[in-house]
Design a protein around this motif. Structure first.
Motif, PDB file in Angstrom:
ATOM      1  N   PHE A 244       8.639   5.552  -8.810  1.00 44.43           N
ATOM      2  CA  PHE A 244       8.778   6.961  -8.472  1.00 44.43           C
ATOM      3  C   PHE A 244       8.104   7.822  -9.533  1.00 44.43           C
ATOM      4  O   PHE A 244       7.929   7.378 -10.676  1.00 44.43           O
ATOM      5  CB  PHE A 244      10.256   7.346  -8.317  1.00 44.43           C
ATOM      6  N   PRO A 245       7.710   9.042  -9.173  1.00 48.03           N
ATOM      7  CA  PRO A 245       7.072   9.933 -10.150  1.00 48.03           C
ATOM      8  C   PRO A 245       8.035  10.267 -11.299  1.00 48.03           C
ATOM      9  O   PRO A 245       9.222  10.532 -11.067  1.00 48.03           O
ATOM     10  CB  PRO A 245       6.752  11.187  -9.333  1.00 48.03           C
ATOM     11  N   ALA A 246       7.516  10.216 -12.515  1.00 52.41           N
ATOM     12  CA  ALA A 246       8.325  10.567 -13.688  1.00 52.41           C
ATOM     13  C   ALA A 246       8.593  12.062 -13.664  1.00 52.41           C
ATOM     14  O   ALA A 246       7.797  12.845 -13.160  1.00 52.41           O
ATOM     15  CB  ALA A 246       7.578  10.182 -14.968  1.00 52.41           C
TER      16      ALA A 246
ATOM     17  N   SER B 218       7.323   6.120 -13.103  1.00 53.71           N
ATOM     18  CA  SER B 218       8.510   5.433 -13.605  1.00 53.71           C
ATOM     19  C   SER B 218       8.798   4.217 -12.732  1.00 53.71           C
ATOM     20  O   SER B 218       8.579   4.245 -11.516  1.00 53.71           O
ATOM     21  CB  SER B 218       9.725   6.361 -13.596  1.00 53.71           C
ATOM     22  N   THR B 219       9.292   3.169 -13.372  1.00 55.48           N
ATOM     23  CA  THR B 219       9.632   1.928 -12.691  1.00 55.48           C
ATOM     24  C   THR B 219      11.047   1.547 -13.080  1.00 55.48           C
ATOM     25  O   THR B 219      11.388   1.515 -14.260  1.00 55.48           O
ATOM     26  CB  THR B 219       8.676   0.794 -13.109  1.00 55.48           C
ATOM     27  N   SER B 220      11.850   1.246 -12.078  1.00 58.12           N
ATOM     28  CA  SER B 220      13.233   0.853 -12.309  1.00 58.12           C
ATOM     29  C   SER B 220      13.496  -0.452 -11.568  1.00 58.12           C
ATOM     30  O   SER B 220      13.132  -0.591 -10.399  1.00 58.12           O
ATOM     31  CB  SER B 220      14.159   1.951 -11.795  1.00 58.12           C
ATOM     32  N   VAL B 221      14.123  -1.405 -12.249  1.00 58.76           N
ATOM     33  CA  VAL B 221      14.521  -2.659 -11.613  1.00 58.76           C
ATOM     34  C   VAL B 221      15.919  -2.453 -11.046  1.00 58.76           C
ATOM     35  O   VAL B 221      16.860  -2.172 -11.779  1.00 58.76           O
ATOM     36  CB  VAL B 221      14.494  -3.836 -12.607  1.00 58.76           C
ATOM     37  N   LEU B 222      16.036  -2.573  -9.735  1.00 57.84           N
ATOM     38  CA  LEU B 222      17.325  -2.379  -9.078  1.00 57.84           C
ATOM     39  C   LEU B 222      18.153  -3.645  -9.052  1.00 57.84           C
ATOM     40  O   LEU B 222      19.377  -3.594  -9.154  1.00 57.84           O
ATOM     41  CB  LEU B 222      17.111  -1.858  -7.655  1.00 57.84           C
ATOM     42  N   ALA B 223      17.483  -4.808  -8.893  1.00 58.22           N
ATOM     43  CA  ALA B 223      18.195  -6.084  -8.825  1.00 58.22           C
ATOM     44  C   ALA B 223      17.233  -7.228  -9.103  1.00 58.22           C
ATOM     45  O   ALA B 223      16.048  -7.141  -8.785  1.00 58.22           O
ATOM     46  CB  ALA B 223      18.816  -6.272  -7.451  1.00 58.22           C
TER      47      ALA B 223
ATOM     48  N   ARG C 103      -1.688   8.426 -12.485  1.00 60.80           N
ATOM     49  CA  ARG C 103      -2.452   7.813 -13.574  1.00 60.80           C
ATOM     50  C   ARG C 103      -1.834   6.517 -14.075  1.00 60.80           C
ATOM     51  O   ARG C 103      -1.737   6.278 -15.278  1.00 60.80           O
ATOM     52  CB  ARG C 103      -2.625   8.800 -14.727  1.00 60.80           C
ATOM     53  N   ALA C 104      -1.414   5.645 -13.143  1.00 60.48           N
ATOM     54  CA  ALA C 104      -0.796   4.384 -13.554  1.00 60.48           C
ATOM     55  C   ALA C 104      -1.186   3.258 -12.599  1.00 60.48           C
ATOM     56  O   ALA C 104      -1.399   3.474 -11.422  1.00 60.48           O
ATOM     57  CB  ALA C 104       0.718   4.523 -13.589  1.00 60.48           C
TER      58      ALA C 104
ATOM     59  N   ARG D  34       0.830  -1.208   0.000  1.00 57.42           N
ATOM     60  CA  ARG D  34       0.000   0.000   0.000  1.00 57.42           C
ATOM     61  C   ARG D  34       0.861   1.252   0.000  1.00 57.42           C
ATOM     62  O   ARG D  34       0.444   2.300  -0.484  1.00 57.42           O
ATOM     63  CB  ARG D  34      -0.956  -0.004   1.187  1.00 57.42           C
ATOM     64  N   ALA D  35       2.075   1.141   0.510  1.00 55.55           N
ATOM     65  CA  ALA D  35       2.987   2.292   0.501  1.00 55.55           C
ATOM     66  C   ALA D  35       3.296   2.731  -0.929  1.00 55.55           C
ATOM     67  O   ALA D  35       3.696   3.870  -1.146  1.00 55.55           O
ATOM     68  CB  ALA D  35       4.271   1.958   1.253  1.00 55.55           C
ATOM     69  N   CYS D  36       3.090   1.865  -1.900  1.00 52.98           N
ATOM     70  CA  CYS D  36       3.354   2.199  -3.302  1.00 52.98           C
ATOM     71  C   CYS D  36       2.214   2.993  -3.934  1.00 52.98           C
ATOM     72  O   CYS D  36       2.351   3.487  -5.050  1.00 52.98           O
ATOM     73  CB  CYS D  36       3.577   0.931  -4.109  1.00 52.98           C
ATOM     74  N   ALA D  37       1.088   3.121  -3.248  1.00 55.83           N
ATOM     75  CA  ALA D  37      -0.079   3.782  -3.827  1.00 55.83           C
ATOM     76  C   ALA D  37       0.164   5.250  -4.155  1.00 55.83           C
ATOM     77  O   ALA D  37      -0.530   5.815  -4.990  1.00 55.83           O
ATOM     78  CB  ALA D  37      -1.282   3.639  -2.903  1.00 55.83           C
ATOM     79  N   ASP D  38       1.172   5.858  -3.514  1.00 56.20           N
ATOM     80  CA  ASP D  38       1.478   7.250  -3.859  1.00 56.20           C
ATOM     81  C   ASP D  38       2.489   7.336  -4.998  1.00 56.20           C
ATOM     82  O   ASP D  38       2.873   8.420  -5.424  1.00 56.20           O
ATOM     83  CB  ASP D  38       1.973   8.022  -2.641  1.00 56.20           C
ATOM     84  N   GLY D  39       2.945   6.169  -5.497  1.00 57.48           N
ATOM     85  CA  GLY D  39       3.873   6.147  -6.620  1.00 57.48           C
ATOM     86  C   GLY D  39       5.317   6.345  -6.225  1.00 57.48           C
ATOM     87  O   GLY D  39       6.157   6.640  -7.070  1.00 57.48           O
TER      88      GLY D  39
END
Length: 95
Positions: free
Chosen positions: A92-94, A76-81, A31-32, A7-12
């Motif tokens: 994170f917000p673009a 934005s989505t980034s794969v760290l590992a 909007r994602a 749920r912490a991801c709901a703010d992006g």
């Protein structure tokens, strides 16, 4: 991940460890989403999303070394590992 951690991801804006089947909540302000992790492995991470209008977004083969994040609308989505069948993602917000 527990539902509370996701749920912490709901703010992006979050960093999470995911496996196949993990559902990331909708970041309405950006909007994602919501996104479902459909695969995690040596080929990378696959994410899919169907928004309220029925529009489908697919991010296939996302990897730490791909040269930058992927962006859907304002998220934005980034794969760290990627380690075995788990992946660490940063949302994170673009800019």
């Amino acid at each position: 991940m527990t539902p509370a951690e996701l749920r912490a991801c709901a703010d992006g804006s979050c960093t999470v460890v995911v496996t196949r089947g993990t559902e990331l909540p909708r970041a309405a302000g950006l909007r994602a989403g919501p996104f479902t992790v459909s695969a995690v492995g040596a080929e990378g991470v696959d994410l899919s999303s169907v928004d309220a209008s029925g529009f489908t977004s697919n991010l296939f083969g996302q990897r730490p070394d791909q040269g930058g994040p992927s962006t859907v609308n304002e998220l934005s989505t980034s794969v760290l590992a990627v380690t075995g069948n788990t992946a660490k993602l940063r949302l994170f917000p673009a800019k």
